[in-house]
Design a protein around this motif. Structure first.
Motif, PDB file in Angstrom:
ATOM      1  N   GLN A 198       0.833  -1.205   0.000  1.00 23.76           N
ATOM      2  CA  GLN A 198       0.000   0.000   0.000  1.00 23.76           C
ATOM      3  C   GLN A 198       0.872   1.260   0.000  1.00 23.76           C
ATOM      4  O   GLN A 198       0.548   2.243  -0.661  1.00 23.76           O
ATOM      5  CB  GLN A 198      -0.934  -0.014   1.215  1.00 23.76           C
ATOM      6  N   ARG A 199       1.980   1.209   0.730  1.00 28.77           N
ATOM      7  CA  ARG A 199       2.878   2.370   0.740  1.00 28.77           C
ATOM      8  C   ARG A 199       3.418   2.647  -0.655  1.00 28.77           C
ATOM      9  O   ARG A 199       3.527   3.799  -1.072  1.00 28.77           O
ATOM     10  CB  ARG A 199       4.036   2.129   1.711  1.00 28.77           C
ATOM     11  N   VAL A 213       0.827   4.381  -2.572  1.00 26.38           N
ATOM     12  CA  VAL A 213       0.726   5.772  -2.127  1.00 26.38           C
ATOM     13  C   VAL A 213       1.792   6.630  -2.817  1.00 26.38           C
ATOM     14  O   VAL A 213       1.536   7.763  -3.231  1.00 26.38           O
ATOM     15  CB  VAL A 213       0.879   5.853  -0.592  1.00 26.38           C
ATOM     16  N   GLY A 214       3.005   6.079  -2.953  1.00 25.20           N
ATOM     17  CA  GLY A 214       4.088   6.816  -3.593  1.00 25.20           C
ATOM     18  C   GLY A 214       3.771   7.230  -5.014  1.00 25.20           C
ATOM     19  O   GLY A 214       4.301   8.241  -5.512  1.00 25.20           O
ATOM     20  N   TYR A 215       2.895   6.487  -5.675  1.00 28.07           N
ATOM     21  CA  TYR A 215       2.465   6.830  -7.034  1.00 28.07           C
ATOM     22  C   TYR A 215       1.154   7.617  -7.046  1.00 28.07           C
ATOM     23  O   TYR A 215       0.599   7.892  -8.116  1.00 28.07           O
ATOM     24  CB  TYR A 215       2.308   5.561  -7.874  1.00 28.07           C
ATOM     25  N   VAL A 231       2.873   8.923   5.669  1.00 28.33           N
ATOM     26  CA  VAL A 231       3.226   8.970   4.253  1.00 28.33           C
ATOM     27  C   VAL A 231       2.206   9.738   3.417  1.00 28.33           C
ATOM     28  O   VAL A 231       2.509  10.158   2.290  1.00 28.33           O
ATOM     29  CB  VAL A 231       3.411   7.556   3.677  1.00 28.33           C
ATOM     30  N   ALA A 232       0.983   9.918   3.955  1.00 28.13           N
ATOM     31  CA  ALA A 232      -0.026  10.610   3.154  1.00 28.13           C
ATOM     32  C   ALA A 232      -1.244  10.919   4.014  1.00 28.13           C
ATOM     33  O   ALA A 232      -1.445  10.344   5.089  1.00 28.13           O
ATOM     34  CB  ALA A 232      -0.449   9.765   1.947  1.00 28.13           C
ATOM     35  N   LEU A 233      -2.055  11.823   3.501  1.00 25.82           N
ATOM     36  CA  LEU A 233      -3.419  12.024   3.978  1.00 25.82           C
ATOM     37  C   LEU A 233      -4.334  11.554   2.856  1.00 25.82           C
ATOM     38  O   LEU A 233      -4.146  11.939   1.694  1.00 25.82           O
ATOM     39  CB  LEU A 233      -3.691  13.498   4.293  1.00 25.82           C
TER      40      LEU A 233
END
Length: 298
Positions: free
Chosen positions: A250-251, A254-256, A279-281
């Motif tokens: 999943q991370r 998220v990076g993409y 890592v994100a919202l």
């Protein structure tokens, strides 16, 4: 001066001193931390003190979301005089003897400014009018009338009353939604009582769950004191949003900036990876039943 790693990301909860603009605090943090990537959430006027959230490096992407939290203030309102700025930094434009105003009248006026209200911001606020800040237009001599906005004042309580000649000074506490102007409350309270009013002191003691007790004093620009430690972004997320823990796959998604098959526990959630880093919202997208990024922090 002992600086932090200038690539580090996180928050500083600063106790802003009087006399500095919020942007000057940002400038001092840039010098102290050795990075240009610094911003703030929730502007305070130069005369005001208290909680100012400062974001460093990647944490600047959180600031727009943090500014929307509710806030608490301690303030002093002077009844009996109106000013050009609705606070003590402006010129007095009208003065009316307030000594005859009874406490019951003050309490009734405050009750009318509590709850959900339509508030007209001060004309010297930072709200943009046709691309320019309202206060800049006022300085150019233009008349500025801003539209009323719906805000909520959940608490407006008098802590102390001092009667000094023609003036009444009220120490108050205010809890309100983002976008509420305490100096506009002072203005409107005085106007409703027929004597005018303005703000003489303001201290912000809370933004959401960020408290004045947790705020740091910034060292002077030429001080040898070390830079204060940054609050990790994951801790900031815990104070601000529900948090969802994600796995390595999943991370990577998220990076993409990809949507995820996640059920989020709120309208905005922080995603924390297996290393404990924010890592994100993400926010839910009901159209497709998935979660989509609101801010990617990696």
């Amino acid at each position: 001066m002992n600086r932090l790693d200038n690539t580090a990301s996180g928050l500083l909860i600063v106790d802003k001193p009087a006399g500095l603009t919020s942007q000057q605090v940002v400038g001092r943090c840039r010098h102290l931390l050795g990075t240009r990537k610094v911003g703030h959430a929730g502007t305070l006027d130069p005369m005001a003190t208290g909680v100012l959230i400062v974001g460093v490096n990647r944490a600047t992407r959180l600031l727009g979301h943090l500014a929307m939290h509710d806030k608490r203030y301690l303030a002093t309102i002077r009844l009996g005089a109106s000013t050009t700025t609705d606070d003590a930094e402006g010129e007095v434009v009208a003065q009316t003897d307030a000594s005859g105003v009874e406490d019951e009248q003050v309490n009734a006026g405050i009750a009318g400014l509590t709850g959900q209200i339509d508030q007209v911001p001060s004309s010297v606020s930072a709200i943009k009018v046709n691309g320019q800040r309202a206060y800049a237009l006022v300085r150019k001599g233009q008349d500025v009338t801003l539209a009323a906005r719906r805000v909520t004042v959940s608490d407006f309580t008098v802590l102390a009353t001092r009667r000094e000649g023609p003036f009444i000074d009220l120490d108050v506490t205010v809890e309100c939604t983002s976008g509420t102007y305490v100096r506009a409350l002072a203005r409107d309270l005085g106007a409703g009582l027929g004597v005018g009013g303005h703000l003489t002191a303001l201290r912000r003691t809370r933004i959401g769950r960020y408290l004045i007790d947790d705020a740091v004093q910034l060292p002077d620009r030429d001080s040898d004191q070390p830079a204060p430690p940054l609050m990790p972004m994951a801790r900031a997320a815990e104070l601000s949003f529900p948090v969802v823990h994600i796995d390595a796959a999943q991370r990577q998604a998220v990076g993409y900036g990809k949507p995820l098959d996640l059920v989020l526990p709120g309208p905005l959630a922080g995603l924390v990876d297996e290393q404990g880093e924010l890592v994100a919202l993400y926010r839910p997208d009901e159209r497709v039943g998935r979660a989509r990024p609101a801010a990617v922090l990696i």
